[in-house]
Scaffold this motif. Structure first.
Motif, short mmCIF file in Angstrom:
data_model
loop_
_atom_site.label_atom_id
_atom_site.label_comp_id
_atom_site.label_asym_id
_atom_site.label_seq_id
_atom_site.Cartn_x
_atom_site.Cartn_y
_atom_site.Cartn_z
N CYS A 148 0.85 -1.19 0.00
CA CYS A 148 0.00 0.00 0.00
C CYS A 148 0.89 1.24 0.00
O CYS A 148 1.75 1.40 0.88
CB CYS A 148 -0.88 -0.01 1.24
SG CYS A 148 -1.81 1.51 1.49
N PRO A 149 0.69 2.15 -0.96
CA PRO A 149 1.52 3.36 -0.98
C PRO A 149 1.45 4.16 0.32
O PRO A 149 2.45 4.78 0.72
CB PRO A 149 0.95 4.15 -2.15
CG PRO A 149 0.40 3.10 -3.07
CD PRO A 149 -0.16 2.05 -2.16
N PHE A 150 0.30 4.15 1.01
CA PHE A 150 0.22 4.86 2.29
C PHE A 150 1.17 4.24 3.31
O PHE A 150 1.86 4.96 4.04
CB PHE A 150 -1.22 4.79 2.84
CG PHE A 150 -2.16 5.78 2.21
CD1 PHE A 150 -2.43 6.99 2.83
CD2 PHE A 150 -2.78 5.49 1.00
CE1 PHE A 150 -3.31 7.90 2.26
CE2 PHE A 150 -3.65 6.40 0.42
CZ PHE A 150 -3.92 7.61 1.05
N ALA B 39 15.66 -0.41 3.56
CA ALA B 39 16.14 -0.16 2.20
C ALA B 39 15.06 -0.53 1.18
O ALA B 39 14.85 0.19 0.19
CB ALA B 39 17.42 -0.96 1.94
N ALA B 40 14.35 -1.61 1.44
CA ALA B 40 13.28 -2.04 0.53
C ALA B 40 12.14 -1.02 0.51
O ALA B 40 11.56 -0.72 -0.56
CB ALA B 40 12.77 -3.41 0.94
N ILE B 41 11.82 -0.47 1.66
CA ILE B 41 10.76 0.54 1.74
C ILE B 41 11.17 1.80 1.00
O ILE B 41 10.37 2.39 0.24
CB ILE B 41 10.43 0.84 3.21
CG1 ILE B 41 9.71 -0.34 3.85
CG2 ILE B 41 9.58 2.12 3.33
CD1 ILE B 41 9.54 -0.22 5.35
N GLN B 42 12.41 2.23 1.21
CA GLN B 42 12.88 3.44 0.53
C GLN B 42 12.88 3.26 -0.98
O GLN B 42 12.52 4.18 -1.73
CB GLN B 42 14.26 3.81 1.04
CG GLN B 42 14.25 4.36 2.46
CD GLN B 42 15.64 4.64 2.99
OE1 GLN B 42 16.57 3.84 2.81
NE2 GLN B 42 15.80 5.78 3.66
N ALA B 43 13.27 2.07 -1.44
CA ALA B 43 13.25 1.79 -2.87
C ALA B 43 11.81 1.80 -3.40
O ALA B 43 11.53 2.31 -4.50
CB ALA B 43 13.92 0.45 -3.16
N GLN B 44 10.89 1.23 -2.61
CA GLN B 44 9.47 1.21 -3.01
C GLN B 44 8.91 2.63 -3.07
O GLN B 44 8.15 2.98 -3.99
CB GLN B 44 8.67 0.38 -2.00
CG GLN B 44 7.21 0.22 -2.34
CD GLN B 44 6.95 -0.98 -3.21
OE1 GLN B 44 7.76 -1.90 -3.25
NE2 GLN B 44 5.84 -0.99 -3.92
N ALA B 45 9.27 3.45 -2.09
CA ALA B 45 8.79 4.84 -2.08
C ALA B 45 9.32 5.60 -3.29
O ALA B 45 8.58 6.39 -3.91
CB ALA B 45 9.23 5.52 -0.78
N LYS B 46 10.57 5.39 -3.61
CA LYS B 46 11.15 6.05 -4.79
C LYS B 46 10.44 5.62 -6.05
O LYS B 46 10.11 6.46 -6.92
CB LYS B 46 12.65 5.72 -4.88
CG LYS B 46 13.34 6.41 -6.04
CD LYS B 46 14.84 6.10 -6.05
CE LYS B 46 15.52 6.81 -7.22
NZ LYS B 46 16.98 6.51 -7.25
N GLN B 47 10.14 4.34 -6.15
CA GLN B 47 9.44 3.83 -7.33
C GLN B 47 8.04 4.43 -7.43
O GLN B 47 7.58 4.80 -8.52
CB GLN B 47 9.34 2.30 -7.23
CG GLN B 47 8.65 1.65 -8.42
CD GLN B 47 8.57 0.14 -8.29
OE1 GLN B 47 9.12 -0.45 -7.36
NE2 GLN B 47 7.88 -0.50 -9.22
N HIS B 48 7.39 4.57 -6.29
CA HIS B 48 6.05 5.17 -6.30
C HIS B 48 6.10 6.62 -6.76
O HIS B 48 5.27 7.05 -7.57
CB HIS B 48 5.43 5.09 -4.90
CG HIS B 48 4.06 5.71 -4.82
ND1 HIS B 48 2.94 5.12 -5.36
CD2 HIS B 48 3.65 6.89 -4.27
CE1 HIS B 48 1.90 5.90 -5.16
NE2 HIS B 48 2.29 6.98 -4.50
#
Length: 520
Positions: free
Chosen positions: A466-468, A505-514
């Motif tokens: 979830c992007p949130f 790191a995985a969350i930060q990468a996901q946020a960047k992708q979003h």
């Protein structure tokens, strides 16, 4: 055509001052004075106002003008269609001063700093004195709030709310709050649960009359590229545009929905825009209703046993507490308040905020509802659209402009503090003691939005994240240093610290992708 004779007072009436008993009319003499009102493009285009918002203001103004004329009140009313209309407020006021040569301008205090400065500028330019009178449709004055602020280290709602309840004897008994508590949040603010909402009485809506139909056609032609939907049907536009209609709407709320208002004031549900809310904010802001009569009626409902204390207190807190509080914040902090950006947020507002074209179901539901009706209730604004822009890091002025554009009840004195202070924490904690941030789990708990969404609120990274939830943890990482100093954020920062470096790191990468996915 003979030139008009000079007059004593030119009474300036703005689009959110549609009450004939306002202080501006005190001492009005139809033989010596004249009322002035103007429709100008500038007020709909300095921010990109939605069609619903424009139609509400103009229809209400034209109905009020009709009431004045029917009462034989001398009135100069400049309509959009007037070929000589300069389409600016100050431009039209200058022309009126030249035409009527008033000895003074009289007005009730406006709700917008920008408008006040414009009118002051015209007064200074022409040398015609400007008298600004208090707006007695509120319980308090800005001066009273300023005095309150002088002795407070923190300008929290609760302190101001209690002062006003004591001063005006609202839900008080022998100097103490009725029931022994100042608020009943523990009894209020429930979700609907899996079973969904109980039967919801449909709110009172009004089929557009001839005046409103004319306005709707005008708006759809003149402001065709503005956001939102608007039509001359009951579903296409049903807001109260007269005091008589506003009173009917409020009476309907007291009778049909107030008893469950408190319990479900924060709940959300798919395809249910109205729920148990009052839908009177626009009428209050246009001055079709006063805060006094609204609070008095809610108290009467409690004392007569027609609504429980928790619901009535929750409703009164919004009127006597929150509205009076944000008005004080606005007028004691402007104009610098508009520039606050404590979190250094600089991302652009995503394009889907103007068309609802997003795969995030909660945002799609809320934005499409807003575009269609010009309305969303406070949790949809704070914890769906506002939460998303806060976590994404959108520049607060862009968020402010969107809210001011979108909603029929958006007048700057009430909208700006709600966005800058409450929603985006851009004032650094002047209003709110912490940022209102949460993962997608909050939205899942308070609605059924997540049930129809491809994203999973309990996942922070991966294909179904979830992007949130992703942006929540990314926000905490980005602001960890400042958030760790906030006592009310300790638990959330502590949860962040428990995460492994790999997960972070995985969350930060996901946020960047979003964020990249939002780029045009």
């Amino acid at each position: 055509m003979p030139k008009p004779s000079p007059i004593r007072h030119l009474i300036v009436v703005l689009g959110d001052q549609l009450n004939p008993d306002s202080t501006a009319f005190a001492g009005f003499d139809p033989k010596q004075d004249r009322v002035w009102m103007a429709e100008v493009n500038e007020e709909s285009t300095h921010i990109w106002s939605s069609k619903q918002r424009i139609a509400l203001f103009i229809s209400a103004m034209r109905h009020f003008a009709k009431e004045l004329r029917d009462s034989k009140i001398p009135l100069s009313y400049i309509a959009f269609e007037d070929p000589s209309n300069s389409q600016s407020l100050d431009g039209e006021l200058l022309k009126a001063i030249q035409a009527f040569q008033p000895q003074a301008l009289i007005m009730t205090a406006p709700g917008d700093w920008r408008v006040l400065e414009k009118i002051k500028g015209v007064s200074k330019q022409t040398g015609v004195p400007l008298e600004i009178r208090e707006d007695d449709y509120f319980f308090s004055t800005v001066r009273e709030f300023a005095e309150h602020a002088k002795v407070r280290k923190q300008l929290r709602l609760e302190y101001w709310y209690r002062e006003l309840r004591k001063k005006h004897s609202i839900l008080m008994e022998d100097g103490q709050p009725i029931g022994g508590e100042w608020n009943y949040d523990q009894e209020n603010r429930s979700s609907f649960g899996k079973e969904g909402p109980p039967p919801i009485p449909a709110p009172l809506r009004f089929k557009p009359d001839a005046i409103t139909k004319e306005v709707i056609q005008l708006v759809n032609e003149r402001f065709a590229n503005h956001p939102g939907e608007l039509s001359a049907s009951l579903e296409g536009f049903g807001w109260p545009v007269t005091r008589a209609q506003a009173l009917l709407v409020f009476t309907d709320f007291i009778k049909m929905r107030l008893p469950l208002y408190g319990q479900f004031q924060d709940a959300m549900w798919t395809k249910e825009p109205w729920l148990f809310h009052a839908h009177i904010a626009s009428a209050l802001n246009l001055k079709l209703l006063s805060a006094h009569e609204v609070v008095d009626a809610a108290q009467v409902a409690f004392h007569q046993g027609r609504a429980p204390l928790a619901a009535v207190e929750g409703f009164i807190r919004q009127i006597l507490g929150w509205r009076e509080y944000v008005r004080g914040i606005y007028w004691t902090q402007m104009p610098s308040y508009l520039e606050r950006n404590a979190l250094n947020a600089n991302a652009p507002l995503p394009a889907f905020f103007w068309n609802g074209n997003t795969s995030m179901n909660c945002l799609q539901e809320t934005i499409n509802q807003s575009l269609k009706t010009g309305y969303a209730h406070h949790i949809q604004r704070l914890m769906v659209t506002g939460l998303y822009t806060l976590l994404l890091g959108v520049h607060p002025k862009e968020v402010h402009a969107w809210y001011l554009s979108m909603y029929v009840d958006a007048v700057e004195w009430v909208e700006l503090p709600n966005v800058i202070g409450m929603s985006q924490f851009a004032d650094g904690g002047l209003m709110a003691s912490k940022p209102y941030i949460a993962t997608g789990k909050y939205i899942d708990r308070m609605s059924n939005y997540c049930k129809g969404c491809r994203f999973k609120p309990d996942q922070s990274h991966g294909q179904d994240a979830c992007p949130f939830t992703t942006l929540y943890w990314d926000f905490l990482m980005h602001h960890e240093s400042s958030m760790s100093k906030n006592p009310r954020m300790v638990m959330q920062v502590r949860n962040l610290k428990r995460m492994s470096d790999e997960t972070k790191a995985a969350i930060q990468a996901q946020a960047k992708q979003h964020r990249l996915s939002l780029q045009p």
